[in-house]
Motif scaffolding. Sequence first.
Motif, mmCIF file in Angstrom:
data_model
loop_
_atom_site.group_PDB
_atom_site.id
_atom_site.type_symbol
_atom_site.label_atom_id
_atom_site.label_comp_id
_atom_site.label_asym_id
_atom_site.label_seq_id
_atom_site.Cartn_x
_atom_site.Cartn_y
_atom_site.Cartn_z
ATOM 1 N N GLY A 1 0.779 -1.225 0.000
ATOM 2 C CA GLY A 1 0.000 0.000 0.000
ATOM 3 C C GLY A 1 0.809 1.271 0.000
ATOM 4 O O GLY A 1 0.247 2.349 0.179
ATOM 5 N N TYR A 2 2.105 1.185 -0.185
ATOM 6 C CA TYR A 2 2.922 2.389 -0.236
ATOM 7 C C TYR A 2 4.015 2.176 -1.277
ATOM 8 O O TYR A 2 4.276 1.058 -1.732
ATOM 9 C CB TYR A 2 3.540 2.717 1.135
ATOM 10 N N THR A 3 4.649 3.273 -1.658
ATOM 11 C CA THR A 3 5.751 3.215 -2.608
ATOM 12 C C THR A 3 7.069 3.279 -1.858
ATOM 13 O O THR A 3 7.150 3.777 -0.730
ATOM 14 C CB THR A 3 5.673 4.375 -3.611
ATOM 15 N N ALA A 4 8.095 2.765 -2.501
ATOM 16 C CA ALA A 4 9.416 2.719 -1.883
ATOM 17 C C ALA A 4 10.452 3.181 -2.895
ATOM 18 O O ALA A 4 10.284 3.022 -4.101
ATOM 19 C CB ALA A 4 9.739 1.310 -1.396
ATOM 20 N N VAL A 5 11.516 3.764 -2.368
ATOM 21 C CA VAL A 5 12.623 4.263 -3.186
ATOM 22 C C VAL A 5 13.729 3.228 -3.163
ATOM 23 O O VAL A 5 14.031 2.642 -2.117
ATOM 24 C CB VAL A 5 13.128 5.621 -2.659
ATOM 25 N N GLN A 6 14.318 3.010 -4.307
ATOM 26 C CA GLN A 6 15.356 1.988 -4.422
ATOM 27 C C GLN A 6 16.493 2.270 -3.450
ATOM 28 O O GLN A 6 16.951 3.400 -3.294
ATOM 29 C CB GLN A 6 15.877 1.928 -5.850
ATOM 30 N N TYR A 7 16.960 1.201 -2.780
ATOM 31 C CA TYR A 7 18.013 1.307 -1.772
ATOM 32 C C TYR A 7 18.971 0.144 -1.985
ATOM 33 O O TYR A 7 18.585 -0.922 -2.470
ATOM 34 C CB TYR A 7 17.405 1.238 -0.369
ATOM 35 N N SER A 8 20.208 0.353 -1.614
ATOM 36 C CA SER A 8 21.207 -0.694 -1.841
ATOM 37 C C SER A 8 21.127 -1.751 -0.747
ATOM 38 O O SER A 8 20.737 -1.484 0.388
ATOM 39 C CB SER A 8 22.615 -0.089 -1.867
ATOM 40 N N ILE A 9 21.479 -2.968 -1.111
ATOM 41 C CA ILE A 9 21.600 -4.079 -0.167
ATOM 42 C C ILE A 9 22.872 -4.826 -0.514
ATOM 43 O O ILE A 9 23.202 -5.006 -1.689
ATOM 44 C CB ILE A 9 20.364 -4.994 -0.214
ATOM 45 N N LEU A 10 23.619 -5.224 0.493
ATOM 46 C CA LEU A 10 24.914 -5.861 0.295
ATOM 47 C C LEU A 10 24.944 -7.203 0.998
ATOM 48 O O LEU A 10 23.991 -7.607 1.668
ATOM 49 C CB LEU A 10 26.026 -4.941 0.805
#
Length: 586
Positions: A310-319
């Motif tokens: 139900g919400y939008t998300a901004v791309q984030y890095s994952i390592l």
Amino acid sequence: MPTLTQVASKVDIKDKYVGETKHQRRHGYGVYKYDNQFFRYEGQWDNGVKHGHGKLIIGEGGYYEGQFERGEIQGHGYRVFGLSGSTYSGQFQQGEMHGQGLLRKTSGEQYEGSWVFGKKQGEGIFTDAEGGVYEGGFHDNRRHGEGRQVFSNGDQYDGEWVLDKRHGHGLQRYSNGTIYDGQWRGDVCHGEGSISHVSGVTYTGLWVNGRPACEPVRLEHVSEREEVLSVEQGKPFSLNVQCVDSNGEITTLESGRCFKVAAAIKKAVSTRKSKMNRSPSPSKEAVSTRRSKTSPSKDTIIPVISTPFGYTAVQYSILQVSSISSQDELKDDDSDPNSGKKVAIENSPELKTGEGDSENDLITTSTTDVEMKSPPSRMRRNRSGSLHPNLFTQNTRSLVMGMKLNTIGSEESKVQKKDEEFLDTLISPLPAQVTDGRASFNDLFIPPPPLPDISHITQSSTSKTEVSPEKESRSDSRSFNRSPSQQSSPRGLSSKTSALSLKSKKSSEKIRAEKERLLNPKREKYALPGTYVVIISEVTDPPFLDGRLPDLYVELRVVVPKTSREQSMDKLLRSKSRLKAVSRIS
């Protein structure tokens, strides 16, 4: 008695035959023209019938040349079909292709093998117009029985055929490397069989109409706790997923699918109201940031992901924590951080303060952190020769505190350096492969937020509002050259000027602070607390059976780690709840 010429002329006029005769019958070699101009025969005759070797010319370019028996085309011969241009060389019976023969067509097709009254039947080799070759059994012009087909695209099938279709048990080798070994029905995989796909996917089990009976349709997150995964700051975590079919059962018969992991952070919703009270615009797949006045680059595109929560998300890095860095961490933890020579301050005559004093604790530090000095001559000694506890001077106290602060500062710098090295050794997450329907992503890590982009920040752009030294010196010289009457100003004007100078001083300090913040940004140690979304996508290449599973979205919450007191309280509460549950059951 008429001559042979006269007889031949009479036969030629009456029966349209020119040739040898015997007892008024065609016998020997002769040419016969039928009433139907479509046919003509040239060859051997025997007692009025075609017999032996001859050539039957058929209109529109077709003909047969070969053996005749009692007026019928029979035996070995060569046939040219006038309309199609096809040729046949082989055995004939009663005018039909029968026995062993080779048929060639102008389209490129050819068949060499057994014929039964004009139809391919028995063992033969057929080559189609595209270059595919089949070698095996035929029935009624169709592939039937055991046979081997090499298709024009490089695929190869060895197995059973029924009426031109793969049916029964067979081994299919595809040109891309995929191999299927199992049952077929109606030219599709059906029954028990196993496949080894070129992408690495393997499946062994039941097939129905060309598809696995236990085929996965979606991914599922395996969580022993709550649906929302909680992770403490700075700690790695693992994700376990499984492939399930339409009934929700794990597809343990399949292995080899590959998945990648990505992350996004929940987009903050702005609570400010627009001056124009405009309605919010619909969500987009990407949002462009504003262009900075000092930035010559183009607008930065920030990918925005729509989530099922139900919400939008901004791309984030994952390592991911690499195995090499994990081993190095274990080695660093096992080693003594304070290894090397240490100096005990206890035996120093300068810091001997007597028993019972709070500063008489043993203080150890590395020889590189502090430099020992000789005791000051002003310090008074008691009768035993040691320093009096009440005369512990301020300089010595400052030295001790400075040594403590230096030790703490060095430890903090070591920890900070170790954290930076740890962040630098993180790698991009490796793809996870499915084994028996399950896959795991181990040692994932949500890194700190990235440093701001300061490539567009220059010394000139941050110091435009600062006063240059030349201008400052010019203003000072101007004020110095003025007369006393010109330099003197009313009280109100002087107070206003001082206020303006104070304001300009504050603004210049603010500019310097902003410049320092931009040019020397602080790197966060851990990921910021909040809601994140982990996205797991299939990257099997090429896709297994021309399809991939839909993406899986897992909600992740990064929390601040609890203190030891909070953890002990949680344990106590859990133990009490367990005792209550046991008492209720008893």
